[in-house]
Design a protein around this motif. Sequence first.
Motif, PDB file in Angstrom:
ATOM      1  N   LEU A 206       0.816  -1.114  -0.076  1.00  0.00           N
ATOM      2  CA  LEU A 206      -0.079   0.049  -0.155  1.00  0.00           C
ATOM      3  C   LEU A 206       0.835   1.045   0.132  1.00  0.00           C
ATOM      4  CD1 LEU A 206      -2.722   1.439   0.106  1.00  0.00           C
ATOM      5  CD2 LEU A 206      -2.860   1.056   2.548  1.00  0.00           C
ATOM      6  N   ASP A 207       2.086   1.323   0.847  1.00  0.00           N
ATOM      7  CA  ASP A 207       2.739   2.544   0.593  1.00  0.00           C
ATOM      8  C   ASP A 207       3.515   2.397  -0.684  1.00  0.00           C
ATOM      9  OD1 ASP A 207       4.303   0.301   1.248  1.00  0.00           O
ATOM     10  OD2 ASP A 207       5.993   1.236   2.082  1.00  0.00           O
ATOM     11  N   GLU A 208       3.900   1.546  -1.216  1.00  0.00           N
ATOM     12  CA  GLU A 208       4.345   1.884  -2.623  1.00  0.00           C
ATOM     13  C   GLU A 208       3.502   2.299  -3.729  1.00  0.00           C
ATOM     14  OE1 GLU A 208       8.099  -1.846  -2.058  1.00  0.00           O
ATOM     15  OE2 GLU A 208       6.032  -2.269  -3.094  1.00  0.00           O
ATOM     16  N   PHE A 209       2.298   1.634  -3.394  1.00  0.00           N
ATOM     17  CA  PHE A 209       1.095   2.206  -4.347  1.00  0.00           C
ATOM     18  C   PHE A 209       0.828   3.523  -4.258  1.00  0.00           C
ATOM     19  CE2 PHE A 209      -3.255   3.125  -5.369  1.00  0.00           C
ATOM     20  CZ  PHE A 209      -3.483   2.457  -6.416  1.00  0.00           C
ATOM     21  N   THR A 210       0.751   4.067  -2.754  1.00  0.00           N
ATOM     22  CA  THR A 210       0.564   5.610  -2.867  1.00  0.00           C
ATOM     23  C   THR A 210       1.789   6.432  -3.384  1.00  0.00           C
ATOM     24  OG1 THR A 210       1.547   5.169  -0.416  1.00  0.00           O
ATOM     25  CG2 THR A 210      -0.830   5.021  -0.844  1.00  0.00           C
ATOM     26  N   LEU A 211       3.099   5.943  -3.290  1.00  0.00           N
ATOM     27  CA  LEU A 211       4.127   6.718  -3.845  1.00  0.00           C
ATOM     28  C   LEU A 211       4.285   6.762  -5.308  1.00  0.00           C
ATOM     29  CD1 LEU A 211       7.034   5.459  -1.530  1.00  0.00           C
ATOM     30  CD2 LEU A 211       6.069   7.490  -1.327  1.00  0.00           C
ATOM     31  N   PHE A 212       3.819   5.722  -6.137  1.00  0.00           N
ATOM     32  CA  PHE A 212       3.658   5.713  -7.601  1.00  0.00           C
ATOM     33  C   PHE A 212       2.565   5.814  -8.249  1.00  0.00           C
ATOM     34  CE2 PHE A 212       7.636   3.143  -5.881  1.00  0.00           C
ATOM     35  CZ  PHE A 212       8.649   3.774  -6.448  1.00  0.00           C
ATOM     36  N   MET A 213       1.605   5.873  -7.383  1.00  0.00           N
ATOM     37  CA  MET A 213       0.321   6.165  -8.293  1.00  0.00           C
ATOM     38  C   MET A 213       0.106   7.454  -8.868  1.00  0.00           C
ATOM     39  SD  MET A 213      -2.354   6.904  -4.877  1.00  0.00           S
ATOM     40  CE  MET A 213      -2.159   8.373  -3.941  1.00  0.00           C
ATOM     41  N   LYS A 214      -0.773   7.480  -9.529  1.00  0.00           N
ATOM     42  CA  LYS A 214      -1.022   8.961 -10.391  1.00  0.00           C
ATOM     43  C   LYS A 214      -1.478   9.966  -9.202  1.00  0.00           C
ATOM     44  CE  LYS A 214      -4.012  11.549 -13.755  1.00  0.00           C
ATOM     45  NZ  LYS A 214      -5.032  11.090 -14.980  1.00  0.00           N
ATOM     46  N   ARG A 215      -0.775  11.160  -9.366  1.00  0.00           N
ATOM     47  CA  ARG A 215      -0.837  12.429  -8.317  1.00  0.00           C
ATOM     48  C   ARG A 215      -1.671  13.422  -9.025  1.00  0.00           C
ATOM     49  NH1 ARG A 215       4.871  12.539  -5.065  1.00  0.00           N
ATOM     50  NH2 ARG A 215       5.245  10.291  -4.589  1.00  0.00           N
ATOM     51  N   THR A 220       0.376  12.512   1.037  1.00  0.00           N
ATOM     52  CA  THR A 220       0.978  12.222   2.465  1.00  0.00           C
ATOM     53  C   THR A 220       1.985  11.154   2.243  1.00  0.00           C
ATOM     54  OG1 THR A 220      -0.960  13.429   3.213  1.00  0.00           O
ATOM     55  CG2 THR A 220       0.155  12.022   4.797  1.00  0.00           C
ATOM     56  N   TYR A 221       3.095  11.321   2.660  1.00  0.00           N
ATOM     57  CA  TYR A 221       4.160  10.245   2.479  1.00  0.00           C
ATOM     58  C   TYR A 221       3.730   9.056   3.583  1.00  0.00           C
ATOM     59  CZ  TYR A 221       6.697  12.642  -0.906  1.00  0.00           C
ATOM     60  OH  TYR A 221       7.274  13.300  -2.045  1.00  0.00           O
ATOM     61  N   PRO A 222       4.118   8.040   3.361  1.00  0.00           N
ATOM     62  CA  PRO A 222       3.684   7.041   4.419  1.00  0.00           C
ATOM     63  C   PRO A 222       4.553   7.133   5.782  1.00  0.00           C
ATOM     64  CG  PRO A 222       4.298   5.699   2.104  1.00  0.00           C
ATOM     65  CD  PRO A 222       4.596   7.293   1.968  1.00  0.00           C
ATOM     66  N   LYS A 223       5.474   7.580   5.828  1.00  0.00           N
ATOM     67  CA  LYS A 223       6.036   7.996   6.950  1.00  0.00           C
ATOM     68  C   LYS A 223       5.288   8.892   7.780  1.00  0.00           C
ATOM     69  CE  LYS A 223       9.335  11.595   5.673  1.00  0.00           C
ATOM     70  NZ  LYS A 223       8.998  12.472   6.673  1.00  0.00           N
ATOM     71  N   ASP A 224       4.859   9.872   7.290  1.00  0.00           N
ATOM     72  CA  ASP A 224       4.057  10.827   7.870  1.00  0.00           C
ATOM     73  C   ASP A 224       2.523  10.345   8.164  1.00  0.00           C
ATOM     74  OD1 ASP A 224       6.044  12.606   7.861  1.00  0.00           O
ATOM     75  OD2 ASP A 224       5.321  13.143   5.795  1.00  0.00           O
ATOM     76  N   ALA A 225       2.132   9.477   7.316  1.00  0.00           N
ATOM     77  CA  ALA A 225       0.764   8.915   7.443  1.00  0.00           C
ATOM     78  C   ALA A 225       0.621   7.886   8.523  1.00  0.00           C
ATOM     79  CB  ALA A 225       0.273   8.054   6.183  1.00  0.00           C
ATOM     80  N   SER A 226       1.899   6.978   8.796  1.00  0.00           N
ATOM     81  CA  SER A 226       1.805   6.194   9.984  1.00  0.00           C
ATOM     82  C   SER A 226       1.699   6.918  11.390  1.00  0.00           C
ATOM     83  CB  SER A 226       2.984   5.361   9.710  1.00  0.00           C
ATOM     84  OG  SER A 226       4.150   6.124   9.853  1.00  0.00           O
ATOM     85  N   ALA A 227       2.640   8.215  11.157  1.00  0.00           N
ATOM     86  CA  ALA A 227       2.800   8.765  12.509  1.00  0.00           C
ATOM     87  C   ALA A 227       1.277   9.689  12.976  1.00  0.00           C
ATOM     88  CB  ALA A 227       3.914   9.767  12.390  1.00  0.00           C
ATOM     89  N   SER A 251      -6.553   8.844   2.392  1.00  0.00           N
ATOM     90  CA  SER A 251      -7.719   8.018   2.606  1.00  0.00           C
ATOM     91  C   SER A 251      -7.455   6.436   2.712  1.00  0.00           C
ATOM     92  CB  SER A 251      -8.483   8.505   1.321  1.00  0.00           C
ATOM     93  OG  SER A 251      -8.599  10.122   1.224  1.00  0.00           O
ATOM     94  N   LEU A 252      -6.688   6.017   1.718  1.00  0.00           N
ATOM     95  CA  LEU A 252      -6.381   4.701   1.846  1.00  0.00           C
ATOM     96  C   LEU A 252      -5.767   4.160   3.012  1.00  0.00           C
ATOM     97  CD1 LEU A 252      -4.798   4.284  -1.832  1.00  0.00           C
ATOM     98  CD2 LEU A 252      -6.769   3.118  -1.309  1.00  0.00           C
ATOM     99  N   PHE A 253      -4.887   4.720   3.720  1.00  0.00           N
ATOM    100  CA  PHE A 253      -4.289   4.466   5.000  1.00  0.00           C
ATOM    101  C   PHE A 253      -5.542   4.457   6.126  1.00  0.00           C
ATOM    102  CE2 PHE A 253      -0.334   5.637   2.968  1.00  0.00           C
ATOM    103  CZ  PHE A 253       0.380   4.591   3.239  1.00  0.00           C
ATOM    104  N   LEU A 254      -6.375   5.383   5.890  1.00  0.00           N
ATOM    105  CA  LEU A 254      -7.327   5.706   7.030  1.00  0.00           C
ATOM    106  C   LEU A 254      -8.313   4.582   6.682  1.00  0.00           C
ATOM    107  CD1 LEU A 254      -8.066   9.274   7.263  1.00  0.00           C
ATOM    108  CD2 LEU A 254      -7.185   7.813   8.957  1.00  0.00           C
TER     109      LEU A 254
END
Length: 453
Positions: A206-215, A220-227, A251-254
Amino acid sequence: MTVLLHLGLSFMTRKFAKVHVMCLYRHHVVRIKPFLCGVRSFGTDPNDSDKGSDAPVSTFPPFPRRTSLSGRRRPLSPLERVSQLLPEDNLSQEVWELRDTRNNEAEHDTQSLGKEREEATEEPQYFAPHHVCVPGERQIFFGETLLAEFSRKRRLEFRKMFQLKEGMKLHSNWGFIAHEDMEGRPDGSIIRTSMGIPILIRRPSLDEFTLFMKRGPAITYPKDASAMLTMMDVTEGDCVLESGSGSGAMSLFLSRAVGYKGSVLSVEIREDHHRVAVLNYKRWRSTWSLRRGEEWPDNVHFHHGDLTSAGPLLAGRGFNSVALDMVNPHLTLPAVVPHLHPGSVCAVYQANITQVIDLMEGLRCSALPLVCERIVEVQYRDWLVGPSLKKDGTFNKRKAPHEDNECEPSEDTAGDLNCQESVPFGDVPYIARPHPEQTGHSAFLIKLRKILK
């Protein structure tokens, strides 16, 4: 006789060529004195040099051209560069023998390289026959989102996320792979391209998908989302409010955190960002259902509008936590705080420290029941850890105070890691240093808690 220096390269000056000719004479490479020889020029076309002259046709064998996977020529040695400036009848027999040897080596390398490419192309691209399917394992299907990677010498050279479609090809600088060759394989398979380069094909997390998906906007980077999830203490079944859908990463992490029993209300004021967030959310849900055989929870409700004036949208609703990713969050807090449970947390994502100062000033001037508990910046530091290798590819060994019986690797096994003798545990030193490519600053995270004054 007059010294003739016909220069064909811009970097080769008269003095530089003369010094090299004198060195060749001293080492018995040239049989006449340097001031008696004529130096010919470089030329890309053999018919362009010395046109109309009576000079004999060159019988000099062509220089070897060694090709690599990238199609580049082998660089010329200093001897070959300088000898091109000299008349061929003035070269010694040793130079001719050395050139013949290098020509044979180049032809052998070219033939072996071509044979390896043909074998890699003709070899059927099936996964290893010894692979045993684990219970619950699912193979790759058309429609999934996959990640292709290629690493060389502890460095990632290529990474691309794509959707597997019938009749399509994965193109790169190292060749292509047909999508049909990936379908039906297990996750984490290594497939060779048309040039014989091994590419790792796997499913992204999921974190790789958010980094490479269409923007649309920055994610919100995975490191910040987890925090932020830790700050908000999001658990399964919670009802969370998000303002600033952006590209849909948070939204995906939530969505994963609240599970099937919870819900997420995501509000975005810009229509283009709203469309991108919805598209990425649907794409992840579809690829998840293909890889797992079950549906991703449909618990995120996207709304296009301004949260400041969204009173009817929030009427009669309460939230366990709130996540704000906006330019001016202090203008939205008066409309959000009344719907936040007492003692719950509102996490704010701000890119600039000046925005943090404006937020703190807005809290000071307002009568909102909020207290700032933390302002943090999350930083990760990647490291490189790997065994220490020699230039020939063999392992270095730890040196004890007395090394009388230490054996050196043989010439047959030098450079081949698979053919090395087994090294006992703890005898190979490791190198460990920070990764040269580090992720810099992304955002400041502010933790606000609602209290009863």
